[in-house]
Each structure stands twice: as structure tokens, then as C-alpha cells.
Write an enzyme that holds these catalytic residues in place. Structure first.
Site, PDB file in Angstrom:
ATOM      1  N   PRO A 160       0.720  -1.222  -0.064  1.00  0.00           N
ATOM      2  CA  PRO A 160       0.091  -0.227  -0.126  1.00  0.00           C
ATOM      3  C   PRO A 160       0.871   1.306  -0.003  1.00  0.00           C
ATOM      4  CG  PRO A 160      -0.534  -1.403   2.023  1.00  0.00           C
ATOM      5  CD  PRO A 160       0.597  -1.874   1.262  1.00  0.00           C
ATOM      6  N   GLU A 161       1.110   1.812  -1.236  1.00  0.00           N
ATOM      7  CA  GLU A 161       1.544   3.090  -1.361  1.00  0.00           C
ATOM      8  C   GLU A 161       0.436   4.013  -1.906  1.00  0.00           C
ATOM      9  OE1 GLU A 161       5.496   3.347  -3.328  1.00  0.00           O
ATOM     10  OE2 GLU A 161       5.780   1.366  -2.669  1.00  0.00           O
ATOM     11  N   LYS A 193      -0.776   7.746   2.158  1.00  0.00           N
ATOM     12  CA  LYS A 193      -1.245   6.555   2.207  1.00  0.00           C
ATOM     13  C   LYS A 193      -2.324   6.169   3.509  1.00  0.00           C
ATOM     14  CE  LYS A 193       3.690   5.778   1.419  1.00  0.00           C
ATOM     15  NZ  LYS A 193       4.999   5.274   1.831  1.00  0.00           N
ATOM     16  N   ARG A 243      16.653   1.005   3.624  1.00  0.00           N
ATOM     17  CA  ARG A 243      15.533   0.431   2.902  1.00  0.00           C
ATOM     18  C   ARG A 243      16.361  -0.314   1.802  1.00  0.00           C
ATOM     19  NH1 ARG A 243      10.760   2.707   3.662  1.00  0.00           N
ATOM     20  NH2 ARG A 243       9.940   0.456   2.882  1.00  0.00           N
TER      21      ARG A 243
END
Length: 286
Positions: free
Chosen positions: A2-3, A58, A276
Site C-alpha cells: 500500500p503506497e 497512504k 531500505r
DNA sequence: CTTTCTGTTAGAAA
DNA sequence: ATTTCTAACAGAAA
């Protein structure tokens, strides 16, 4: 998953399905998923209706008919919002349950039931996501934590240049910073930087105007394209109408480490930037 | 078996 | 003020 594009898709799907349906029950399997007291949460929602759904970054913002309240829903990494009516699933999260499998499952932590017997499931494997009721008047405090969105009308290259100016952090970490730019996550950050030909660990302040402009253009193009394709990434999602959304086939670098760059033929690399996993082409990106 | 990794982000530490 | 690191959690992969 979910972006911004995925949350936008979920928002639109839910809008056409749960608006103005009366809630008859709310089940809290894992009460800590809800930031309010469980008893208060149920009291305010049972008998109430969702009347509108919007999104910032988001974060989903659901307006309620009564009580002057808003229901915030953040899916974080593995959250799902799945609407089920007469055996058909609509909307999703990082992946929907396989067709034919049933809900609730062991990750269904909050369940809304409506008068027509349809249900809305909040599922979350890692339990990072949350639901929270807030007063309408407190929305500003929430939205203050969000920067401009790539597709917002007043997002301009100059604005991006302003954000990058004087900052020593890697450009990728700024793209991921929701207070500066809202909605971009790890997948789209890597894709945007590949499209712009900029290495993710470049210091933001070192970027030329030309490079900033390329990042600007790429962010708009990629986010818009992803929304068009329902933002679907790593799953086998099929919605109630049988449409398959699969942005994964547009990915140029994300998850393609060790494979050949579509543009130049070099090997796509994976490193770590801003903590990341980061994918890039060492030849195409400078 | 243990270690590392994962699409997010708030909050602490530097 | 900015940047970096870690925790929250569960499970898959190495």
C-alpha cells in the site's frame, strides 16, 4: 504494497461499496489495532454509516454520518481492507486472499458488518496498521504531518527543488519522507529514480535543476500510471469484476536485482539506502 | 537451527 | 533542524 496508488484504488473501490450502509456490528479480534478504547470505538460505530472516503498520502480518511467523527485507517506494510458481499471480494491491501478462500482468516483483526449482511475486513499479518476515530476538528493535526502529493495541482519542479535544497540526505530518503512528499513508498521511489536516471544515494542538494525536473516528471508519470493500473504489485488480485490489476509488469528495477536492465543491459543492483532495500541500474543512473 | 529480510512510520538517538 | 536507527510484529527465505 500500500503506497499512494494502492490506497487510492482501495479508496475508490470502497467508495462504491460501503457508502451509506448501516453498521450493525464491529468485532475487535485484536483490540490494540484500534487506537481508541474498544468500547468507545464500538459505541460510536455501531448504528453509524460511512458517508465519504478520502485519502491523504497512504492514509484513508472515512467520514461518519453521526458523531462528528472521522475513522482513520493506515495499512502500513501488510494491512488489507477487504469488502465482501455475497462471496465476492472487493478492494484489498498488499494481497487478497486467494479466490475461493474465505474470510475471516487468522489476520482479520477488525470486522464491520452491515445491514445487508456484507462485511468489511481489516486484516493485517504484521499488525503495524491501525484504525483510529478522531474528531473532525482534529483532522488538521493529522494532515499537518503530510507534505505535497506528486499529482497535486500545485506540485511543481521548483517545489521539489526547494525540498532538496541544502539537504545532505540521500534523495531517496527525501522521496520517502511523508512530511515532505506524501504517498511515495519504497517501490515507487526506486522506480521514479530509475526513470529519472538518478542514483538513490545522491545527496539531494547535489542534484542539478535538470535532474530535479526529471525526478518531478517521473514521479507524476509513474504514480499516475500505477493508479491507472490499480497499483497492484505483488499479488494475484482479481476484483469483483474480474479485472486484473498488475503494475508489477511495469516495474523496471524493483525486485529485479541480478537481472538485466531493460534500458542498457547492465545488471540491476540491490543495496541499502536510508535503511531500505534499494534497487538501481549502475549504468543508467548517475 | 539461526539470521536476515520484508511494501511503513513514529519516535529516539546521534 | 536534519539525518539515522530501531521497534512494533509475523512469517518467509536464506
Amino acid at each position: 504494497m500500500p503506497e499512494l496508488p494502492e490506497v487510492e484504488t482501495i479508496k475508490n473501490d470502497l467508495k462504491s461499496n460501503v457508502i451509506r450502509k448501516k453498521i450493525v456490528s464491529v468485532d475487535l479480534g485484536k483490540p490494540r489495532i484500534v487506537k481508541n478504547r474498544g468500547s468507545e470505538f464500538k459505541k460510536q460505530l455501531v448504528g453509524n454509516e460511512f458517508i465519504d472516503i478520502s485519502r491523504i498520502g497512504k492514509l484513508l480518511i472515512i467520514s461518519l454520518k453521526r458523531g462528528g467523527l472521522l475513522l482513520l485507517v493506515h495499512l502500513k506494510m501488510t494491512g488489507q481492507l477487504i469488502y465482501c458481499h455475497q462471496g465476492k471480494y472487493v478492494a484489498g491491501g498488499h494481497s487478497l486472499p486467494k479466490l475461493g478462500s474465505s474470510l475471516p482468516n487468522k489476520y482479520s483483526h477488525v470486522i464491520f458488518k452491515f445491514t445487508d449482511n456484507s462485511k468489511l475486513f481489516f486484516n493485517d499479518l504484521r499488525q503495524f496498521g491501525y484504525l483510529q476515530l478522531i474528531k473532525r476538528g482534529d483532522l488538521k493535526k493529522v494532515t499537518n504531518n503530510y507534505g505535497i502529493e506528486p499529482l497535486q495541482f500545485n506540485f511543481k519542479p521548483e517545489r521539489l527543488a526547494e525540498i532538496f535544497k541544502k539537504r545532505t540526505a540521500p534523495v531517496k530518503s527525501l522521496l520517502l519522507n511523508q512530511k515532505l512528499i506524501a504517498g511515495i513508498g519504497n517501490i515507487y521511489a526506486d522506480e521514479v529514480l530509475f526513470a529519472a536516471g538518478v542514483l538513490p544515494d545522491r545527496q539531494a542538494k547535489s542534484l542539478s535543476n535538470k535532474e530535479v525536473k526529471k525526478i518531478f516528471v517521473a514521479s507524476q508519470k509513474i504514480i499516475a500510471l500505477a493508479i491507472k493500473h490499480r497499483g497492484t504489485t505483488f499479488n494475484d488480485y482479481v476484483d469483483a469484476d474480474g479485472n486484473v490489476g498488475s503494475f508489477v509488469k511495469f516495474l523496471k528495477v524493483y525486485g529485479r536485482q541480478g537481472k538485466t536492465c531493460f534500458r542498457c543491459g547492465a545488471t540491476v543492483k540491490k543495496t541499502k539506502v536510508a535503511g531500505r532495500g534499494t534497487h538501481f541500474c549502475p549504468e543508467c543512473q548517475k
